[in-house]
Design a protein around this motif. Structure first.
Motif, PDB file in Angstrom:
ATOM      1  N   THR A  71      -7.107   9.901  -5.332  1.00 28.93           N
ATOM      2  CA  THR A  71      -7.001   8.631  -6.067  1.00 28.93           C
ATOM      3  C   THR A  71      -5.558   8.127  -6.103  1.00 28.93           C
ATOM      4  OG1 THR A  71      -6.818   9.851  -8.148  1.00 28.93           O
ATOM      5  CG2 THR A  71      -9.012   9.125  -7.488  1.00 28.93           C
ATOM      6  N   ILE A  72      -4.920   8.105  -4.960  1.00 25.80           N
ATOM      7  CA  ILE A  72      -3.563   7.570  -4.877  1.00 25.80           C
ATOM      8  C   ILE A  72      -3.641   6.071  -4.636  1.00 25.80           C
ATOM      9  CG2 ILE A  72      -1.374   7.649  -3.638  1.00 25.80           C
ATOM     10  CD1 ILE A  72      -2.131  10.509  -2.769  1.00 25.80           C
ATOM     11  N   SER A  73      -3.199   5.276  -5.593  1.00 19.88           N
ATOM     12  CA  SER A  73      -3.241   3.825  -5.432  1.00 19.88           C
ATOM     13  C   SER A  73      -2.241   3.180  -6.383  1.00 19.88           C
ATOM     14  CB  SER A  73      -4.653   3.295  -5.714  1.00 19.88           C
ATOM     15  OG  SER A  73      -4.744   1.930  -5.374  1.00 19.88           O
ATOM     16  N   ARG A  74      -1.835   1.965  -6.056  1.00 19.22           N
ATOM     17  CA  ARG A  74      -0.963   1.190  -6.929  1.00 19.22           C
ATOM     18  C   ARG A  74      -1.016  -0.267  -6.478  1.00 19.22           C
ATOM     19  NH1 ARG A  74       2.063   4.390  -3.621  1.00 19.22           N
ATOM     20  NH2 ARG A  74       3.490   3.344  -2.170  1.00 19.22           N
ATOM     21  N   PHE A  75      -0.555  -1.153  -7.315  1.00 17.98           N
ATOM     22  CA  PHE A  75      -0.525  -2.569  -6.989  1.00 17.98           C
ATOM     23  C   PHE A  75       0.458  -2.818  -5.842  1.00 17.98           C
ATOM     24  CE2 PHE A  75      -2.453  -2.661 -11.092  1.00 17.98           C
ATOM     25  CZ  PHE A  75      -3.174  -3.832 -11.161  1.00 17.98           C
ATOM     26  N   TYR A  76       0.064  -3.714  -4.944  1.00 18.60           N
ATOM     27  CA  TYR A  76       0.891  -4.131  -3.817  1.00 18.60           C
ATOM     28  C   TYR A  76       1.290  -2.945  -2.946  1.00 18.60           C
ATOM     29  CZ  TYR A  76       3.000  -8.525  -2.192  1.00 18.60           C
ATOM     30  OH  TYR A  76       3.257  -9.698  -1.514  1.00 18.60           O
ATOM     31  N   ARG A  77       0.385  -1.992  -2.821  1.00 17.28           N
ATOM     32  CA  ARG A  77       0.670  -0.828  -1.994  1.00 17.28           C
ATOM     33  C   ARG A  77       0.710  -1.232  -0.523  1.00 17.28           C
ATOM     34  NH1 ARG A  77      -3.122   4.610  -1.289  1.00 17.28           N
ATOM     35  NH2 ARG A  77      -1.608   5.833  -0.081  1.00 17.28           N
ATOM     36  N   PHE A  82       0.290  -6.802   2.174  1.00 18.92           N
ATOM     37  CA  PHE A  82      -0.018  -7.809   1.162  1.00 18.92           C
ATOM     38  C   PHE A  82       0.781  -9.093   1.361  1.00 18.92           C
ATOM     39  CE2 PHE A  82      -1.975  -4.257  -1.164  1.00 18.92           C
ATOM     40  CZ  PHE A  82      -3.187  -4.865  -1.456  1.00 18.92           C
ATOM     41  N   ASP A  83       1.966  -8.994   1.922  1.00 22.29           N
ATOM     42  CA  ASP A  83       2.695 -10.217   2.277  1.00 22.29           C
ATOM     43  C   ASP A  83       1.912 -11.013   3.314  1.00 22.29           C
ATOM     44  OD1 ASP A  83       4.760  -9.698   0.532  1.00 22.29           O
ATOM     45  OD2 ASP A  83       6.160  -8.993   2.080  1.00 22.29           O
ATOM     46  N   ALA A 114      -8.710   2.623  -9.202  1.00 21.98           N
ATOM     47  CA  ALA A 114      -8.663   2.036 -10.544  1.00 21.98           C
ATOM     48  C   ALA A 114      -8.403   0.535 -10.528  1.00 21.98           C
ATOM     49  CB  ALA A 114      -7.605   2.738 -11.387  1.00 21.98           C
ATOM     50  N   GLY A 115      -8.749  -0.114  -9.423  1.00 24.43           N
ATOM     51  CA  GLY A 115      -8.721  -1.571  -9.368  1.00 24.43           C
ATOM     52  C   GLY A 115      -7.424  -2.192  -8.909  1.00 24.43           C
ATOM     53  N   GLU A 116      -6.443  -1.367  -8.538  1.00 21.79           N
ATOM     54  CA  GLU A 116      -5.132  -1.915  -8.185  1.00 21.79           C
ATOM     55  C   GLU A 116      -5.196  -2.880  -7.002  1.00 21.79           C
ATOM     56  OE1 GLU A 116      -4.440   2.315  -9.817  1.00 21.79           O
ATOM     57  OE2 GLU A 116      -5.877   1.307  -8.480  1.00 21.79           O
ATOM     58  N   GLU A 117      -5.948  -2.512  -5.974  1.00 19.76           N
ATOM     59  CA  GLU A 117      -6.042  -3.372  -4.794  1.00 19.76           C
ATOM     60  C   GLU A 117      -6.770  -4.672  -5.104  1.00 19.76           C
ATOM     61  OE1 GLU A 117      -6.906  -1.991  -0.524  1.00 19.76           O
ATOM     62  OE2 GLU A 117      -8.890  -2.590  -1.278  1.00 19.76           O
ATOM     63  N   ALA A 118      -7.911  -4.554  -5.775  1.00 16.66           N
ATOM     64  CA  ALA A 118      -8.707  -5.740  -6.092  1.00 16.66           C
ATOM     65  C   ALA A 118      -7.923  -6.713  -6.962  1.00 16.66           C
ATOM     66  CB  ALA A 118     -10.006  -5.317  -6.789  1.00 16.66           C
ATOM     67  N   TYR A 119      -7.263  -6.200  -7.978  1.00 13.38           N
ATOM     68  CA  TYR A 119      -6.499  -7.073  -8.857  1.00 13.38           C
ATOM     69  C   TYR A 119      -5.270  -7.653  -8.161  1.00 13.38           C
ATOM     70  CZ  TYR A 119      -9.255  -5.514 -12.927  1.00 13.38           C
ATOM     71  OH  TYR A 119     -10.264  -5.264 -13.837  1.00 13.38           O
ATOM     72  N   THR A 120      -4.682  -6.915  -7.232  1.00 13.16           N
ATOM     73  CA  THR A 120      -3.573  -7.469  -6.459  1.00 13.16           C
ATOM     74  C   THR A 120      -4.034  -8.713  -5.698  1.00 13.16           C
ATOM     75  OG1 THR A 120      -2.454  -5.333  -6.190  1.00 13.16           O
ATOM     76  CG2 THR A 120      -1.920  -7.046  -4.597  1.00 13.16           C
ATOM     77  N   LEU A 121      -5.202  -8.632  -5.097  1.00  9.68           N
ATOM     78  CA  LEU A 121      -5.743  -9.786  -4.375  1.00  9.68           C
ATOM     79  C   LEU A 121      -5.959 -10.971  -5.307  1.00  9.68           C
ATOM     80  CD1 LEU A 121      -8.381  -7.905  -2.199  1.00  9.68           C
ATOM     81  CD2 LEU A 121      -6.252  -8.917  -1.382  1.00  9.68           C
ATOM     82  N   TYR A 161       3.753   1.963 -15.637  1.00  9.87           N
ATOM     83  CA  TYR A 161       4.748   1.304 -14.796  1.00  9.87           C
ATOM     84  C   TYR A 161       4.665   1.797 -13.351  1.00  9.87           C
ATOM     85  CZ  TYR A 161       9.164  -0.156 -12.788  1.00  9.87           C
ATOM     86  OH  TYR A 161      10.110  -0.701 -11.955  1.00  9.87           O
ATOM     87  N   GLY A 162       4.346   3.086 -13.170  1.00  8.38           N
ATOM     88  CA  GLY A 162       4.244   3.617 -11.823  1.00  8.38           C
ATOM     89  C   GLY A 162       3.203   2.906 -10.984  1.00  8.38           C
ATOM     90  N   SER A 163       2.170   2.357 -11.620  1.00 11.18           N
ATOM     91  CA  SER A 163       1.115   1.654 -10.890  1.00 11.18           C
ATOM     92  C   SER A 163       1.508   0.239 -10.504  1.00 11.18           C
ATOM     93  CB  SER A 163      -0.168   1.607 -11.732  1.00 11.18           C
ATOM     94  OG  SER A 163      -0.694   2.893 -11.928  1.00 11.18           O
ATOM     95  N   VAL A 164       2.403  -0.377 -11.265  1.00  9.25           N
ATOM     96  CA  VAL A 164       2.727  -1.792 -11.040  1.00  9.25           C
ATOM     97  C   VAL A 164       4.136  -2.001 -10.490  1.00  9.25           C
ATOM     98  CG1 VAL A 164       1.150  -2.485 -12.886  1.00  9.25           C
ATOM     99  CG2 VAL A 164       3.572  -2.144 -13.407  1.00  9.25           C
ATOM    100  N   LYS A 165       4.895  -0.945 -10.281  1.00 12.66           N
ATOM    101  CA  LYS A 165       6.314  -1.078  -9.939  1.00 12.66           C
ATOM    102  C   LYS A 165       6.559  -1.762  -8.605  1.00 12.66           C
ATOM    103  CE  LYS A 165       6.681   3.547  -7.865  1.00 12.66           C
ATOM    104  NZ  LYS A 165       7.372   4.864  -7.929  1.00 12.66           N
ATOM    105  N   ASP A 166       5.568  -1.744  -7.690  1.00 11.93           N
ATOM    106  CA  ASP A 166       5.758  -2.372  -6.380  1.00 11.93           C
ATOM    107  C   ASP A 166       5.441  -3.864  -6.387  1.00 11.93           C
ATOM    108  OD1 ASP A 166       6.521   0.050  -5.382  1.00 11.93           O
ATOM    109  OD2 ASP A 166       4.630   0.484  -4.382  1.00 11.93           O
TER     110      ASP A 166
END
Length: 275
Positions: A71-77, A82-83, A114-121, A161-166
């Motif tokens: 379960t390794i994931s984070r926003f804007y991974r 994502f750019d 935990a939704g990081e990718e979906a919410y990033t979109l 913060y570790g999930s959203v830092k990127d």
């Protein structure tokens, strides 16, 4: 269980569950820590005893399979991916929808954690795309994962913060409310994001999609035959002209004549009609 014993055990059990050892090489310590804990719970002597237990207790394979879920994931991974999605993919899909008189962009995030990718979109759509649209268009995301616990975290939408830092700072400031040390995603960025518990090996969400993301899961951890099986199902769910995104370091299991790489990108493909 030392490291070599861990490797030997994983090389024995992973193929039996449809997984490939190379995908687990870097995360093996995480998996083996779970296995050792299970061996202690069962009051077994060592990994060999656990092998014997598995061979005589078929249901235990389901337990072992759960230990292999990463379960390794984070926003804007992966910023480059994502750019590209922000600058090219989403505007292009909107233009294609205009051309066919459609008023909705549909997305499937497979293995969503935990939704990081979906919410990033969703953040990209609301903060970088909507203001440039010629007319109102709906943006709907279906995010699937087999793990009920991570899906519950996704629905809560509260992150460290570790999930959203990127995330670029302007996105972070606009999309999240600070709650102590945590970051809560604002309600407007949770609309039209549906989380479903599904095992990608067996299930797919209903409908067709303009954009499918399946990153750092199938093409990293699953054996080639299973990759091909899942890929066939995903292609059936992807609209002609739609976009498939896999991990930047991943490779498709074979050449698919209906897919062409998006120029200048890594792991992004467009589906053409070549029937």
């Amino acid at each position: 269980m030392n490291d070599q014993q861990c490797i030997d055990f994983l090389q024995w059990c992973l193929p039996r569950m449809g997984y490939r050892w190379p995908g687990f090489r870097k995360v093996r310590k995480q998996v083996c820590k779970r296995i050792v804990r299970r061996i202690l719970e069962l009051k077994l002597a060592d990994g060999n005893s656990y092998k014997t237990f598995l061979e005589t207790n078929a249901e235990e394979w389901k337990v072992l399979d759960s230990f292999c879920y990463i379960t390794i994931s984070r926003f804007y991974r992966d910023k480059q991916v994502f750019d590209t999605i922000r600058a090219i993919v989403l505007p292009d899909l909107a233009q294609r929808a205009y051309a066919t008189n459609e008023d909705e962009i549909s997305v499937w995030s497979a293995g969503c954690c935990a939704g990081e990718e979906a919410y990033t979109l969703k953040i990209l759509w609301e903060l970088s795309v909507v203001q440039h649209l010629e007319r109102i268009m709906s943006f709907k995301i279906v995010a699937t994962d087999k793990d009920a616990q991570v899906l519950e975290r996704a629905r809560r939408a509260v992150y460290s913060y570790g999930s959203v830092k990127d995330l670029p700072k302007d996105y972070l400031d606009l999309a999240f409310a600070k709650e102590g040390e945590a970051f809560r995603l604002k309600d407007s960025f949770r609309e039209n994001v549906l989380f479903l518990q599904q095992n990608i090996q067996k299930e797919r969400p209903e409908g067709l999609f303009d954009l499918i993301l399946c990153r750092n899961l199938v093409f990293t951890y699953f054996e080639e035959a299973l990759q091909c099986k899942i890929m066939k199902g995903m292609l059936a769910k992807l609209k002609t002209g739609g976009i498939l995104v896999i991990g930047g370091s991943e490779m498709l299991p074979q050449k698919y004549f209906e897919l062409i790489p998006l120029e200048g990108s890594r792991g992004i493909f467009r589906k053409l009609n070549r029937s």
